[in-house]
Design an enzyme around this catalytic site. Sequence first.
Site, PDB file in Angstrom:
ATOM      1  N   GLU A  80       5.363 -11.744 -57.494  1.00 23.48           N
ATOM      2  CA  GLU A  80       4.261 -11.757 -56.532  1.00 23.48           C
ATOM      3  C   GLU A  80       4.438 -10.587 -55.551  1.00 23.48           C
ATOM      4  OE1 GLU A  80       4.507 -15.005 -53.740  1.00 23.48           O
ATOM      5  OE2 GLU A  80       2.348 -15.092 -53.454  1.00 23.48           O
ATOM      6  N   LYS A 179      -4.249 -17.713 -56.444  1.00 29.09           N
ATOM      7  CA  LYS A 179      -3.293 -18.627 -55.799  1.00 29.09           C
ATOM      8  C   LYS A 179      -4.018 -19.616 -54.884  1.00 29.09           C
ATOM      9  CE  LYS A 179       0.907 -18.431 -52.915  1.00 29.09           C
ATOM     10  NZ  LYS A 179       1.758 -17.503 -52.130  1.00 29.09           N
ATOM     11  N   CYS A 211       4.314 -18.884 -56.543  1.00 25.81           N
ATOM     12  CA  CYS A 211       5.150 -19.135 -55.357  1.00 25.81           C
ATOM     13  C   CYS A 211       4.981 -20.531 -54.747  1.00 25.81           C
ATOM     14  CB  CYS A 211       4.908 -18.043 -54.323  1.00 25.81           C
ATOM     15  SG  CYS A 211       6.264 -17.860 -53.143  1.00 25.81           S
TER      16      CYS A 211
END
Length: 517
Positions: A80, A179, A211
């Site tokens: 990321e 995300k 994440c």
Amino acid sequence: MITSSFQASVAVCALVILHVSALDTFIAAVYEHAVLRPKATETPVSRDDALLLMNKNIDILERAIQQAAAQGAQIIVTPEDALYGWKFTRETIFPYLEDIPDPQVAWIPCQDPHRFGDTPVQARLSCLAKDNSIYVLANIGDKKPCNSHYSTCPPNGYYQYNTNVVYDAKGQLVARYHKYNLFSEPQFDAPEKPELVTFDTAFGKFGIFTCFDILFHDPAVTLVKDLQVDTILFPTAWMNVLPLLTAIEFHSAWAMGMRVNLLAANIHYVQQNMTGSGIYAPDSPKVFHYDMKTNEGKLLLSELYSHPRKSPAYPAAVDWSAYATTIKPFPVQKNTFRGFMSRDEFNFTELFENAGNLSVCHKDLCCHLSYRMLRQEGNEVYVLGAFTGLHGRRRREYWQVCTMLKCKTTNVTTCGQPVETALTRFDVFSLSGTFRTKYVFPEVLLTKVKLSPGKFEVLKDGRLVNKNGLSEPILTVSLFGRWYTKDSLSSSGGIRNLETTNLLIATFLMIIVLQIL
Ligand SMILES: *[C@@H]1O[C@H](CO)[C@@H](O)[C@H](O)[C@H]1NC(C)=O
Ligand SMILES: *[C@@H]1O[C@H](CO)[C@@H](O)[C@H](O)[C@H]1NC(C)=O
Ligand SMILES: *[C@@H]1O[C@H](CO)[C@@H](O)[C@H](O)[C@H]1NC(C)=O
Ligand SMILES: *[C@@H]1O[C@H](CO)[C@@H](O)[C@H](O)[C@H]1NC(C)=O
């Protein structure tokens, strides 16, 4: 009949081809990248400057992708924020963004770079996949124009998303994921709903998230539980937090708890404790990397089962509370004391003897530990701890944790604080808890922040136990549970959780029914 037997033989033939071409194993790669960050992220730069920086980062990723392909990898995950770093405003990230189309358009940017406007980053990433015949996952920024009269449309007229893209070995865009669970990223918007993004290959079905997503039910758990993906691709920019949430520790535990392959690629930036990447199988970590000493990136490769559920190594399902709820609890210690792990208030009890059976409870969670240790000099103090409740300052995630850990010093007020080294080995440990959730992640972290593959296992009745003899010195052995349905819906407050919401809805419906009557 001729036609039907012809059809049958075609079907048989197709089956044979399917059987031959569907691979049993594949080689996966992840790259921990020491990202080159912009000098300033608070002042806007030109599109040319943004491209210059992103291309410098892609130059480094290119070498990793070439090396991975040369060693036979079929897929590589890069981290990321790997092209530009983090800590932007909405305005300063803007020159780094490109409009990323839906993969349904069947686009090979490398062959058709101008089909969707100004997209040089996508074109270059697609060429890296195509030229090296390897699937490539990269994390880039997407911008989507919106009608500024629409209430959720931001003032600049664009939604801005933290986005993963995947190109197949021909360079075609096959996946795009925005995300959902953002972590202090004011430069980006969350999509309206969590996106469930999967794609199929000859080496299994893949799912994607990013994440902070790994701490929540959607999309992470749904991809594994309902969509039955074989492998998760997981780019991250993860800051390690001892004792429970270092990258390699938590990510490997999630793969084991969810019984899925996980390819985790982290940023390498030791100044902010960002390091720790790995390739994790459902039964054990395959390879991992944690390095606080150098500023170098690192390529990792490992062979994995394409369909772990059908593999001989696939672990049995675990009933996480079976053991703990059926045994007679060990006598609860008189010297239980309150302690803190960051802001969470644990109940701890000290491991006074060199061997023993202990229990400690926190509200309705009781944790049991049987152990035998080989103490070294240095008089290290270990405790057994329990915590159940909404975690941290945000009070958004509901945790259930049983943990045995080394305290920072011999003063028990330091239990729960970060500590990186230990001397004490264990030849027996068996940790279990009366978990009320099915989602429990088994963690074992050794001295100097290392994993312990092959040296522990989870039994079907929920006990996390030592195996294959004496352990290396231990920092923590933990069962990290997430009770998603008790999560708080709002990020502040923590009063409104799903159950009270249901109660409110039920009350509301009852009032309506009463009025109708
Ligand atoms: C990095 O971790 C250490 C110990 O675990 C901690 O003391 C330090 O504050 C962390 N640094 C950052 C930037 O979070
Ligand atoms: C712990 O309990 C087990 C059986 O539950 C027993 O065999 C063992 O002796 C106990 N250990 C200690 C040190 O009390
Ligand atoms: C912590 O443990 C003590 C002793 O067993 C118990 O009395 C107390 O209720 C526990 N605290 C919580 C919050 O459950
Ligand atoms: C342990 O640490 C606490 C907090 O720093 C301090 O108040 C206490 O005196 C210490 N106890 C001992 C025995 O050193």
